[in-house]
Design a protein around this motif. Structure first.
Motif, PDB file in Angstrom:
ATOM      1  N   ALA A  77     -21.247 -23.060 -20.302  1.00  0.00           N
ATOM      2  CA  ALA A  77     -22.139 -23.390 -19.190  1.00  0.00           C
ATOM      3  C   ALA A  77     -22.312 -22.187 -18.258  1.00  0.00           C
ATOM      4  O   ALA A  77     -23.430 -21.879 -17.836  1.00  0.00           O
ATOM      5  N   THR A  78     -21.219 -21.497 -17.943  1.00  0.00           N
ATOM      6  CA  THR A  78     -21.285 -20.329 -17.068  1.00  0.00           C
ATOM      7  C   THR A  78     -22.098 -19.218 -17.709  1.00  0.00           C
ATOM      8  O   THR A  78     -22.966 -18.618 -17.073  1.00  0.00           O
ATOM      9  N   VAL A  79     -21.837 -18.952 -18.978  1.00  0.00           N
ATOM     10  CA  VAL A  79     -22.532 -17.873 -19.671  1.00  0.00           C
ATOM     11  C   VAL A  79     -24.022 -18.180 -19.804  1.00  0.00           C
ATOM     12  O   VAL A  79     -24.872 -17.319 -19.544  1.00  0.00           O
ATOM     13  N   LEU A  80     -24.371 -19.393 -20.180  1.00  0.00           N
ATOM     14  CA  LEU A  80     -25.782 -19.735 -20.344  1.00  0.00           C
ATOM     15  C   LEU A  80     -26.532 -19.685 -19.021  1.00  0.00           C
ATOM     16  O   LEU A  80     -27.653 -19.183 -18.951  1.00  0.00           O
ATOM     17  N   GLU A  81     -25.936 -20.184 -17.956  1.00  0.00           N
ATOM     18  CA  GLU A  81     -26.585 -20.128 -16.644  1.00  0.00           C
ATOM     19  C   GLU A  81     -26.723 -18.680 -16.179  1.00  0.00           C
ATOM     20  O   GLU A  81     -27.755 -18.288 -15.628  1.00  0.00           O
ATOM     21  N   PHE A  82     -25.708 -17.872 -16.408  1.00  0.00           N
ATOM     22  CA  PHE A  82     -25.771 -16.457 -16.047  1.00  0.00           C
ATOM     23  C   PHE A  82     -26.901 -15.774 -16.821  1.00  0.00           C
ATOM     24  O   PHE A  82     -27.682 -15.013 -16.242  1.00  0.00           O
ATOM     25  N   ALA A  83     -26.998 -16.032 -18.100  1.00  0.00           N
ATOM     26  CA  ALA A  83     -28.072 -15.444 -18.906  1.00  0.00           C
ATOM     27  C   ALA A  83     -29.432 -15.850 -18.376  1.00  0.00           C
ATOM     28  O   ALA A  83     -30.327 -15.008 -18.220  1.00  0.00           O
ATOM     29  N   ARG A  84     -29.603 -17.133 -18.081  1.00  0.00           N
ATOM     30  CA  ARG A  84     -30.887 -17.615 -17.557  1.00  0.00           C
ATOM     31  C   ARG A  84     -31.248 -16.943 -16.234  1.00  0.00           C
ATOM     32  O   ARG A  84     -32.380 -16.528 -16.039  1.00  0.00           O
ATOM     33  N   SER A  85     -30.295 -16.877 -15.331  1.00  0.00           N
ATOM     34  CA  SER A  85     -30.606 -16.431 -13.973  1.00  0.00           C
ATOM     35  C   SER A  85     -30.538 -14.926 -13.767  1.00  0.00           C
ATOM     36  O   SER A  85     -31.226 -14.394 -12.907  1.00  0.00           O
ATOM     37  N   GLN A  86     -29.741 -14.215 -14.545  1.00  0.00           N
ATOM     38  CA  GLN A  86     -29.548 -12.787 -14.304  1.00  0.00           C
ATOM     39  C   GLN A  86     -30.171 -11.885 -15.362  1.00  0.00           C
ATOM     40  O   GLN A  86     -30.547 -10.766 -15.047  1.00  0.00           O
ATOM     41  N   VAL A  87     -30.249 -12.335 -16.593  1.00  0.00           N
ATOM     42  CA  VAL A  87     -30.711 -11.465 -17.678  1.00  0.00           C
ATOM     43  C   VAL A  87     -32.124 -11.828 -18.143  1.00  0.00           C
ATOM     44  O   VAL A  87     -32.913 -10.943 -18.468  1.00  0.00           O
ATOM     45  N   LEU A  88     -32.454 -13.087 -18.155  1.00  0.00           N
ATOM     46  CA  LEU A  88     -33.733 -13.544 -18.709  1.00  0.00           C
ATOM     47  C   LEU A  88     -34.776 -13.799 -17.625  1.00  0.00           C
ATOM     48  O   LEU A  88     -35.527 -14.757 -17.686  1.00  0.00           O
ATOM     49  N   ARG A  89     -34.800 -12.950 -16.649  1.00  0.00           N
ATOM     50  CA  ARG A  89     -35.818 -13.013 -15.597  1.00  0.00           C
ATOM     51  C   ARG A  89     -36.577 -11.706 -15.590  1.00  0.00           C
ATOM     52  O   ARG A  89     -35.934 -10.654 -15.554  1.00  0.00           O
ATOM     53  N   PRO A  90     -37.874 -11.659 -15.595  1.00  0.00           N
ATOM     54  CA  PRO A  90     -38.751 -12.789 -15.873  1.00  0.00           C
ATOM     55  C   PRO A  90     -38.570 -13.223 -17.318  1.00  0.00           C
ATOM     56  O   PRO A  90     -38.025 -12.481 -18.120  1.00  0.00           O
ATOM     57  N   SER A  91     -39.032 -14.387 -17.628  1.00  0.00           N
ATOM     58  CA  SER A  91     -38.818 -14.924 -18.963  1.00  0.00           C
ATOM     59  C   SER A  91     -39.406 -14.002 -20.025  1.00  0.00           C
ATOM     60  O   SER A  91     -40.558 -13.601 -19.934  1.00  0.00           O
ATOM     61  N   PRO A  92     -38.612 -13.655 -21.048  1.00  0.00           N
ATOM     62  CA  PRO A  92     -39.127 -12.822 -22.134  1.00  0.00           C
ATOM     63  C   PRO A  92     -39.809 -13.634 -23.229  1.00  0.00           C
ATOM     64  O   PRO A  92     -40.236 -13.084 -24.231  1.00  0.00           O
ATOM     65  N   GLY A  93     -39.896 -14.931 -23.089  1.00  0.00           N
ATOM     66  CA  GLY A  93     -40.418 -15.799 -24.145  1.00  0.00           C
ATOM     67  C   GLY A  93     -39.292 -16.660 -24.675  1.00  0.00           C
ATOM     68  O   GLY A  93     -38.325 -16.943 -23.971  1.00  0.00           O
ATOM     69  N   ARG A  94     -39.394 -17.054 -25.939  1.00  0.00           N
ATOM     70  CA  ARG A  94     -38.358 -17.911 -26.521  1.00  0.00           C
ATOM     71  C   ARG A  94     -37.062 -17.141 -26.726  1.00  0.00           C
ATOM     72  O   ARG A  94     -37.063 -16.048 -27.280  1.00  0.00           O
ATOM     73  N   VAL A  95     -35.966 -17.722 -26.272  1.00  0.00           N
ATOM     74  CA  VAL A  95     -34.647 -17.131 -26.440  1.00  0.00           C
ATOM     75  C   VAL A  95     -33.726 -18.204 -27.015  1.00  0.00           C
ATOM     76  O   VAL A  95     -33.651 -19.315 -26.479  1.00  0.00           O
ATOM     77  N   TYR A  96     -33.057 -17.865 -28.097  1.00  0.00           N
ATOM     78  CA  TYR A  96     -32.113 -18.790 -28.710  1.00  0.00           C
ATOM     79  C   TYR A  96     -30.696 -18.274 -28.480  1.00  0.00           C
ATOM     80  O   TYR A  96     -30.430 -17.082 -28.608  1.00  0.00           O
ATOM     81  N   ALA A  97     -29.813 -19.179 -28.112  1.00  0.00           N
ATOM     82  CA  ALA A  97     -28.417 -18.832 -27.843  1.00  0.00           C
ATOM     83  C   ALA A  97     -27.535 -19.455 -28.911  1.00  0.00           C
ATOM     84  O   ALA A  97     -27.612 -20.653 -29.172  1.00  0.00           O
ATOM     85  N   PHE A  98     -26.698 -18.627 -29.516  1.00  0.00           N
ATOM     86  CA  PHE A  98     -25.703 -19.069 -30.487  1.00  0.00           C
ATOM     87  C   PHE A  98     -24.356 -18.970 -29.790  1.00  0.00           C
ATOM     88  O   PHE A  98     -23.912 -17.869 -29.466  1.00  0.00           O
TER      89      PHE A  98
END
Length: 127
Positions: A77-98
């Motif tokens: 949960a921490t990693v996914l929220e961090f990715a959404r808010s800190q790395v994937l801004r602005p949205s690069p399009g579809r992103v899949y997380a494994f």
């Protein structure tokens, strides 16, 4: 142009998870172009606030012609929220997380989570 660096996979501490983020597509589409332009700032910001949340980001890398980042932290949960808010801004399009199990390397295939990036930063969670 030199070949893209390869991710040096190392053991994951038993109290952390590793998430492999794969961006589809990472070509010339407008969201991807905007994201690429802001990537250096995003990675600098992630490096600055990541330690507060116990999160690290490695990448970007090109794997099987796909742009890939690796994010590690104390929980999925921490990693996914961090990715959404800190790395994937602005949205690069579809992103899949494994997402890995604690102490395991992120899987290369299998079930993935589709991430929707946020459009504005949220505070990084702390442990």
């Amino acid at each position: 142009m030199p070949p893209a660096p390869r991710y040096q996979r190392e053991a994951v501490p038993p109290d952390q998870v590793e998430v492999r983020l794969v961006l589809y597509p990472y070509g010339k589409e407008e969201p991807a172009v905007r994201w690429w332009r802001e990537l250096p700032q995003n990675l600098s910001r992630a490096a600055a606030v990541g330690p507060q949340a116990g999160v690290t980001v490695q990448g970007p890398f090109v794997e099987s012609e796909q742009l890939t980042l690796y994010v590690r932290g104390p929980s999925d949960a921490t990693v996914l929220e961090f990715a959404r808010s800190q790395v994937l801004r602005p949205s690069p399009g579809r992103v899949y997380a494994f997402v890995s199990a604690p102490g395991q390397l992120a899987p290369q295939t299998g079930r993935a989570v589709l991430l929707d990036a946020t459009t504005r930063p949220t505070p990084a969670r702390t442990r």
